[in-house]
Design a protein around this motif. Sequence first.
Motif, PDB file in Angstrom:
ATOM      1  N   TYR A  99       0.827  -1.210   0.000  1.00 33.65           N
ATOM      2  CA  TYR A  99       0.000   0.000   0.000  1.00 33.65           C
ATOM      3  C   TYR A  99       0.858   1.255   0.000  1.00 33.65           C
TER       4      TYR A  99
ATOM      5  N   GLU B 241      -9.584  -3.516   4.164  1.00 37.67           N
ATOM      6  CA  GLU B 241      -8.976  -3.444   5.489  1.00 37.67           C
ATOM      7  C   GLU B 241      -7.695  -2.621   5.485  1.00 37.67           C
ATOM      8  N   LYS B 242      -7.146  -2.370   4.294  1.00 34.83           N
ATOM      9  CA  LYS B 242      -5.927  -1.565   4.180  1.00 34.83           C
ATOM     10  C   LYS B 242      -6.226  -0.063   4.047  1.00 34.83           C
TER      11      LYS B 242
ATOM     12  N   ARG C 122      -4.853   2.306   6.669  1.00 35.76           N
ATOM     13  CA  ARG C 122      -3.397   2.468   6.589  1.00 35.76           C
ATOM     14  C   ARG C 122      -3.017   3.400   5.434  1.00 35.76           C
TER      15      ARG C 122
END
Length: 713
Positions: A21, A54-55, A58
Motif C-alpha cells: 500500500y 482493510e488496508k 493504513r
Amino acid sequence: LPTRRGSNRVCGCCGALRPRYKRLVDNIFPEDPEDGLVKTNMEKLTFYALSAPEKLDRIGAYLSERLIRDVSRHRYGYVCIAMEALDQLLMACHCQSINLFVESFLKMVAKLLESEKPNLQILGTNSVRSSAGGRRWRRFAKRHGCHSTSWIRMSGIKGLQGVVRKTVNDELQANIWDPQHMDKIVPSLLFNLQHVEEAESRSPSPLQATEKEKESPTELAERCLRELLGRAAYGNIKNAIKPVLIHLDNHSLWEPKIFATRCFRIIMYSIQPQHSHLVIQQLLGHLDANSKSAATVRAGIVEVLSEAAVIAASGSVGPTVLEVFNTLLRQLRLSIDYALTGSYDCTAGVSTKIIKEHEERMFQEAVIKTIGGASCGAWRFSVLWGCGRRVVWFGPWLLPFISSLPDRENRNRLTQIMLLKSLLQVSVGFQCSNMLTALPSAFLDRLLSSALMEDAEIRLFVLEILISFIDRHGNRQKFATIRSVTISDISVLKLKVEKCSRQDTVFMKKHGQQLYRHIYLICKEESNVQAHYEALYSMLMLISIELANEEVVVDLIRLVLAVQEIAQINEDNLTAYNRCALFALGAAYLNLISQLITVPTFCQHIHEVIQMRQKEAPYLLPEDVCRSWLSKSLDRLGPEVFFWQSKISEVLGGSGYNSDRLSTPYVPQLTGTCCPGPEKALEKYRLPGAPCPLRLGCVLVPERSPSAASGML
C-alpha cells in the motif's frame, strides 16, 4: 543477524520490501509536482483499496503522514496531489472501515486549515465540501468562521455545506446534531450572516477562479443554514436553536432586533411546519430566562416571538397558544411591577440596574402587539377567552377585598388597561358571522363588567373592543366621526348593509337589553370626553347596521331619546359639556338612522330639529359642541330644538313600526342580581346598603317624576 528493530530499519530503506500500500501511494506522486497526479497509478491504488478495504485506514494514515511532511517542507505541489488522491479515494470507497480513513482525511484538512497560507486553507475547505464526513470535523467548523477575507469565508461555508449534505445518507447523521457540534456550526453560519462585506472587498483566489458561483458569504451562509434546519428532525430542533439564542445574547443582537428577526424568519420558514411549536417554546423559555434583563432586550425577544408566532400560526401548533399567552401576560405583569417599583427585585426594593420607565412602556406595547399578532386563525378564540377571563379580576374595584398596599391600585389599573389593550388588538379585524359565537354570555358579561368602571380610559377600551366585534363589514371607518350629522345623503358613505341573520336576531334578543343598559349608564358618566361620545355613536350605528331588525331599531331610538332626557333633566349634575355632547350624540344618530329606515315623515322631523338647532342652538350639534355653549343657558331651551318621542312615535307608527313600544319611554331593565359570573362571590363582602362594586344591577335609577319632559321624550 540483525535485530528485529534493525530488520525493520533495513526493510524501510529497500523499496521492494516496503508494504504494497505504501508503494502504491508513493507511485502516484511524480518526480515533478507540476506534472500532477499519476492517473494510471492512482487507478491501481483505488483498485487495491476496493479489493482490500482493510488496508484503507493504513493508506489514509500514510497519505496523511506524507502531506504533513510536505506542508512542513513547503512542497505545496505534492500537498495538492495528496489531497486530490484522498478525495478520489473517499468518493470511490464505501466500505465499513471508511470512518477510519475519514479520520486521516480530516487530520490532513485540519493541518491545511492551520496553515497561514490562504491557498492551503482554500484547498482544505474545498476538499471538505466535496467529500465531507467523519467525526472530527469540529476543528474545521471552529476554524473557518473567523476568516476575514470573503473568498476564504466562502470556501469554509462550502465545506460546511458539504458536511451537512453528507449527513443525509451517512451513519453520522445523528452525531452531527449533538450540542458540541451544533455549537460550532451554527455560530459560524450566523457570523457570516451577520457580517456583510462589500463586493469589492473580495480577493479572487487562483483556486477559486474557475467557480461559476458569484454569491456573497452572507447568501451562501443563509442557504447552508436553511439546508441544515430543513434536515432537522423533531429531537434535533432544540440543539439547533439553542446556539442561535446564545449567539444573539453574547453579541447583544436583540437590540436592534433586525438581525434577530431575520434569523428566526429563516428558521421558521426552513424547519418542517409541524416542528414550529418547538421554536416558539424555546423563545418563550428564553424570554422567561431574561425576565430581569433590560427592557430593550426583552422587547427584542418579544418582537422575534411575534414574527415566529405569526408564521407558526398557519401550521400545527398544538397547545402553544396557551403557553404564548400565559408567558406574555406574566411578563406584562412583571414589567408593570418593574416600572412602578423601579427595581427588578420587587421584594427588596433595591436594584443594581437603572429601570427606564419609557423602555418598560415600549416593552409592554411590544407584548400587546405580539398577543394581537399571534392570535390569528384557530388561535384567536383561545386568546380572546384568555383575556376575557382575566380582564375583570384586575380591576380597582377588587382592592378593598385583596390588599391595602398603596401601590396596588395603580398596579391593578395598569394591568387592567394592558389586558384590554391586548383584547382590543386581538379583536381588530375579527371576522365571525355569528355573534353568539364571538360574544358568548360569559365573555360578554366579563367584558361589560369593566364598562362601568369610574376609570374613563378603561370604559373607552371596552367600547372600542365591542365596536371591533360588531363591525364585521368595515363600516366603522366610514362614519368614524360624530360630525357626520351634517351629511344629508347617507349614500355617499357607501355603507355595507345586510339583512340581519337569524343568529344575530337571537343574539340581540338574548343580550340586547344588556347592551342598551350599559350604553345608557355610560352616557351618565361625567368623566366622558369626546372620544367616549364618538365611540358611543359608532356603537349605536354599528348595532343599527349589523344587528338590527325592526324591534332593535325601535329600542335604539327609545334609548337615544332617553339619553336626551338625561341631558335635559340633568339629575346627575353633568357638566355643560357633557350635556351638550349627549344632545349632539342623539342628533348625529337620529340623522343617520332616519335615512337608513327611509321613512319620509321621520326624516323630515329629524331634519327640522337639526335645522332649528343650527339656527338657535348650534352648541347642541357635533360641529359646535365645544365652541359656543359657554355663553348659552341650557335650561332656557325651547321645545323646537328637541326630538319629540310623541312625534317620532306618530310618524313611525304610521309606517308599520310598533307605535305602542315607541311611545313608551326607555327604562333600563335592572335586575336585583349584579356581579355576573364569578364576581358574585364578592357580594358577601359588601356592607348592608353599600353600592355594588361593579355598579351594574344594584344601581337604582330614580323614579321618573311627571314633567313636561315626559311627554317630549
